[in-house]
Motif scaffolding. Structure first.
Motif, PDB file in Angstrom:
ATOM      1  N   PRO A 168       0.765   1.959  24.337  1.00  0.00           N
ATOM      2  CA  PRO A 168      -0.490   2.647  24.660  1.00  0.00           C
ATOM      3  C   PRO A 168      -0.748   3.833  23.727  1.00  0.00           C
ATOM      4  O   PRO A 168       0.135   4.663  23.500  1.00  0.00           O
ATOM      5  N   GLY A 169      -1.948   3.847  23.144  1.00  0.00           N
ATOM      6  CA  GLY A 169      -2.352   4.961  22.308  1.00  0.00           C
ATOM      7  C   GLY A 169      -1.932   4.893  20.861  1.00  0.00           C
ATOM      8  O   GLY A 169      -2.345   5.734  20.059  1.00  0.00           O
ATOM      9  N   TYR A 170      -1.121   3.894  20.479  1.00  0.00           N
ATOM     10  CA  TYR A 170      -0.702   3.833  19.066  1.00  0.00           C
ATOM     11  C   TYR A 170      -1.899   3.521  18.181  1.00  0.00           C
ATOM     12  O   TYR A 170      -2.070   4.108  17.111  1.00  0.00           O
ATOM     13  N   TYR A 171      -2.739   2.563  18.599  1.00  0.00           N
ATOM     14  CA  TYR A 171      -3.960   2.205  17.884  1.00  0.00           C
ATOM     15  C   TYR A 171      -5.172   2.509  18.777  1.00  0.00           C
ATOM     16  O   TYR A 171      -5.054   2.487  20.010  1.00  0.00           O
ATOM     17  N   PRO A 172      -6.354   2.737  18.175  1.00  0.00           N
ATOM     18  CA  PRO A 172      -7.578   2.754  18.960  1.00  0.00           C
ATOM     19  C   PRO A 172      -7.739   1.409  19.675  1.00  0.00           C
ATOM     20  O   PRO A 172      -7.234   0.382  19.196  1.00  0.00           O
ATOM     21  N   PRO A 173      -8.438   1.373  20.811  1.00  0.00           N
ATOM     22  CA  PRO A 173      -8.517   0.143  21.607  1.00  0.00           C
ATOM     23  C   PRO A 173      -9.009  -1.078  20.841  1.00  0.00           C
ATOM     24  O   PRO A 173      -8.455  -2.182  20.996  1.00  0.00           O
ATOM     25  N   GLN A 174     -10.045  -0.919  19.985  1.00  0.00           N
ATOM     26  CA  GLN A 174     -10.569  -2.076  19.267  1.00  0.00           C
ATOM     27  C   GLN A 174      -9.575  -2.584  18.228  1.00  0.00           C
ATOM     28  O   GLN A 174      -9.528  -3.785  17.927  1.00  0.00           O
ATOM     29  N   HIS A 222       0.885  -1.178   0.000  1.00  0.00           N
ATOM     30  CA  HIS A 222       0.000   0.000   0.000  1.00  0.00           C
ATOM     31  C   HIS A 222       0.915   1.219   0.000  1.00  0.00           C
ATOM     32  O   HIS A 222       1.225   1.778   1.055  1.00  0.00           O
ATOM     33  N   LEU A 223       1.355   1.631  -1.168  1.00  0.00           N
ATOM     34  CA  LEU A 223       2.393   2.653  -1.277  1.00  0.00           C
ATOM     35  C   LEU A 223       1.906   4.073  -1.016  1.00  0.00           C
ATOM     36  O   LEU A 223       2.711   5.002  -1.012  1.00  0.00           O
ATOM     37  N   THR A 224       0.615   4.252  -0.775  1.00  0.00           N
ATOM     38  CA  THR A 224       0.112   5.619  -0.600  1.00  0.00           C
ATOM     39  C   THR A 224      -0.187   5.965   0.848  1.00  0.00           C
ATOM     40  O   THR A 224      -0.796   7.004   1.123  1.00  0.00           O
ATOM     41  N   SER A 225       0.240   5.125   1.781  1.00  0.00           N
ATOM     42  CA  SER A 225       0.050   5.442   3.198  1.00  0.00           C
ATOM     43  C   SER A 225       1.146   4.768   3.998  1.00  0.00           C
ATOM     44  O   SER A 225       1.923   3.977   3.461  1.00  0.00           O
ATOM     45  N   GLU A 226       1.224   5.106   5.281  1.00  0.00           N
ATOM     46  CA  GLU A 226       2.196   4.450   6.151  1.00  0.00           C
ATOM     47  C   GLU A 226       1.735   4.547   7.597  1.00  0.00           C
ATOM     48  O   GLU A 226       1.123   5.531   8.016  1.00  0.00           O
ATOM     49  N   THR A 227       2.052   3.518   8.363  1.00  0.00           N
ATOM     50  CA  THR A 227       1.657   3.445   9.758  1.00  0.00           C
ATOM     51  C   THR A 227       2.072   4.681  10.547  1.00  0.00           C
ATOM     52  O   THR A 227       3.165   5.226  10.350  1.00  0.00           O
ATOM     53  N   SER A 228       1.187   5.121  11.431  1.00  0.00           N
ATOM     54  CA  SER A 228       1.458   6.287  12.265  1.00  0.00           C
ATOM     55  C   SER A 228       0.436   6.327  13.392  1.00  0.00           C
ATOM     56  O   SER A 228      -0.735   5.988  13.178  1.00  0.00           O
ATOM     57  N   PRO A 229       0.837   6.742  14.588  1.00  0.00           N
ATOM     58  CA  PRO A 229      -0.145   6.856  15.676  1.00  0.00           C
ATOM     59  C   PRO A 229      -1.177   7.951  15.432  1.00  0.00           C
ATOM     60  O   PRO A 229      -2.214   7.968  16.076  1.00  0.00           O
ATOM     61  N   THR A 230      -0.907   8.832  14.473  1.00  0.00           N
ATOM     62  CA  THR A 230      -1.874   9.893  14.143  1.00  0.00           C
ATOM     63  C   THR A 230      -2.685   9.580  12.887  1.00  0.00           C
ATOM     64  O   THR A 230      -3.449  10.412  12.413  1.00  0.00           O
ATOM     65  N   GLY A 231      -2.493   8.355  12.343  1.00  0.00           N
ATOM     66  CA  GLY A 231      -3.122   8.018  11.068  1.00  0.00           C
ATOM     67  C   GLY A 231      -4.638   8.129  11.067  1.00  0.00           C
ATOM     68  O   GLY A 231      -5.242   8.504  10.052  1.00  0.00           O
ATOM     69  N   TYR A 232      -5.276   7.837  12.205  1.00  0.00           N
ATOM     70  CA  TYR A 232      -6.736   7.850  12.239  1.00  0.00           C
ATOM     71  C   TYR A 232      -7.301   9.266  12.267  1.00  0.00           C
ATOM     72  O   TYR A 232      -8.456   9.476  11.915  1.00  0.00           O
ATOM     73  N   THR A 233      -6.500  10.227  12.665  1.00  0.00           N
ATOM     74  CA  THR A 233      -6.951  11.619  12.634  1.00  0.00           C
ATOM     75  C   THR A 233      -6.386  12.379  11.428  1.00  0.00           C
ATOM     76  O   THR A 233      -6.986  13.353  10.974  1.00  0.00           O
ATOM     77  N   ASP A 234      -5.240  11.915  10.904  1.00  0.00           N
ATOM     78  CA  ASP A 234      -4.675  12.562   9.709  1.00  0.00           C
ATOM     79  C   ASP A 234      -5.667  12.579   8.557  1.00  0.00           C
ATOM     80  O   ASP A 234      -5.696  13.531   7.768  1.00  0.00           O
ATOM     81  N   GLN A 235      -6.491  11.537   8.463  1.00  0.00           N
ATOM     82  CA  GLN A 235      -7.434  11.454   7.339  1.00  0.00           C
ATOM     83  C   GLN A 235      -8.432  12.609   7.319  1.00  0.00           C
ATOM     84  O   GLN A 235      -9.034  12.887   6.272  1.00  0.00           O
TER      85      GLN A 235
END
Length: 452
Positions: free
Chosen positions: A324-330, A103-116
């Motif tokens: 802690p906090g890298y991913y949402p709990p689920q 998936h060359l158009t994204s990359e893991t990040s603890p802020t990924g869920y809000t960056d969108q």
């Protein structure tokens, strides 16, 4: 060898020019590579000292031993072509590697869920050029990109093909196809007023009829392959990593439509039931396959279905879930469910004789670390040569590009990489690629990038 260089070599060796063709195509660069060893994945052998001759973007000669390069140098000079000699005296040469799941158009990040909610499509597209460069320099000259958000990977593919940015040869699926609320639904986790109702145009289907519309839209968009999501996944904000999310009828419709348009179909599937449905539905490959059972493996062998394990992704999400906090709990809970299982499943599938192609789920971990997968495959019980074949001949066959990619052979793309030492003795050397050539162009030499 082309007629022009043949003519020049004949002249350099004082041979009668009547012995060579008279036609003279445009000048091409000529590169001679001296390899200490050469991996031949088609034969499953490690060859000794080998000389490769590259003209333009293709391999024109393969000679055993350390061949005299003077005739080629003289021929290039006579033809007005650029000549280069690359001495890889301490290295093992291999075909350019193929990662079947990126998936060359994204990359893991603890802020990924809000960056969108802050980034525009252009932000993802610009960053993708950095990820593509990292992937190429890691030795992966071709990739199958199996999912993006807004078809950014189509634009990236086109820019690479046009020579605008460096990167691997991309076969892209564009947006993945799934069902409402499933792993492909881009609005999972959104509040109600932002969810909307994604449709077949967005890759979200809820019937066989929707499946045909989605495939036709993808064809219109210009994709190369199709990716479907018949099971839950780890990184979306729903509750299940493995529940079945597409009916057999929907999967069959996707596959029928896709095959009509000449597309292969990759199926993201963690759960055993989703895998069963996908195989019976006719998909070409199962991605991840975490909870694959004996029945699934038997079906895959019967149907000739490929398996792309992506062990590195499972290990990485398990590691990040502990922060802690890298991913949402689920998401963290699902990562801890999948991570500890995926490597053992891959080993079991290998022993069962399931066809395996190399893939990593790049973006779930940082781009450029793709070659760690080789180490994990070997730890799972796969021989080093098999792991290398998975990333060359096997992956090329999965792409239906076995006549063009996956081997160093006369007439094929000049995709060549090199690593110091012998990777069959130490598979971790695949993480130390020192030389990268794609289509006859050198992008890395002596461990140093030659592109900005």
């Amino acid at each position: 060898m082309t007629a022009r260089v043949a003519f020049a070599i004949a002249a350099a060796l004082s041979l009668p020019t009547a012995l060579v063709a008279e036609a003279a195509p445009p000048n091409h660069d000529v590169t001679v590579l001296h390899c200490a060893r050469l991996v031949d994945p088609a034969a499953g052998k490690l060859l000794g000292e080998t000389t490769l001759v590259i003209e333009g973007s293709r391999v024109t000669e393969i000679k055993s031993g350390h061949a005299d390069d003077k005739p080629y140098r003289d021929a290039a000079s006579a033809a007005g072509a650029h000549y280069a000699l690359v001495n890889l005296a301490d290295a093992t040469c291999l075909p350019g590697l193929i990662d079947s799941h990126t998936h060359l158009t994204s990359e893991t990040s603890p802020t990924g869920y809000t960056d969108q909610f802050r980034w525009n499509t252009a932000d993802y597209a610009i960053r993708s050029t950095v990820y593509a460069r990292r992937t190429l320099l890691a030795g992966f000259t071709s990739v199958r990109n199996v999912g993006d958000n807004d078809n950014e990977s189509i634009a990236l593919r086109n820019a690479i093909n046009a020579g605008i940015v460096p990167g691997p040869r991309i076969f892209t699926a564009g947006k993945p196809i799934g069902t409402t609320g499933g792993h492909a639904d881009p609005t999972d986790g959104y509040r109600m007023d932002l969810q909307g109702d994604p449709s077949a145009k967005d890759g979200i289907i809820n019937s066989p009829e929707d499946a045909y519309k989605a495939i036709r839209q993808h064809y219109k968009d210009g994709v190369d392959v199709i990716k479907i999501m018949p099971s839950g996944g780890v990184l979306d904000e729903s509750s299940s990593a493995d529940n079945a999310q597409m009916t057999i009828e929907e999967i069959k419709a996707v596959v029928a439509a896709a095959h009509d348009y000449g597309f292969t179909v990759a199926a993201h599937a963690h759960g055993a039931e989703a895998i069963r449905r996908a195989v019976l539905g006719g998909v070409d490959s199962i991605e991840h396959g975490t909870f694959m059972n004996d029945e699934d493996m038997k079906l895959m062998k019967e149907h000739g279905t490929w398996y792309v394990p992506t062990i590195i992704a499972g290990k990485y999400v398990q590691e990040m879930a502990a922060k802690p906090g890298y991913y949402p709990p689920q998401v963290a809970a699902k990562a801890l469910q999948v991570g500890p299982v995926i490597q053992a499943t891959a080993g079991k599938a290998y022993k069962a004789g399931v066809k395996i192609a190399f893939g990593t789920d790049a973006a779930v971990y940082p781009h450029g670390q793709n070659a760690k997968e080789f180490q994990y495959m070997v730890q799972a019980g796969m021989p080093p040569m098999f792991a290398l074949q998975a990333a060359t001949t096997h992956a090329a066959e999965l792409l239906h590009k076995q006549d063009e990619l996956g081997q160093i052979a006369v007439g094929r793309h000049a995709d060549v990489i090199a690593v110091p030492g012998n990777p069959l003795d130490d598979i971790t050397l695949m993480q130390k690629v020192s030389f990268v050539m794609k289509d006859g162009v050198v992008y890395k030499q002596d461990g140093k990038p030659l592109v900005d």
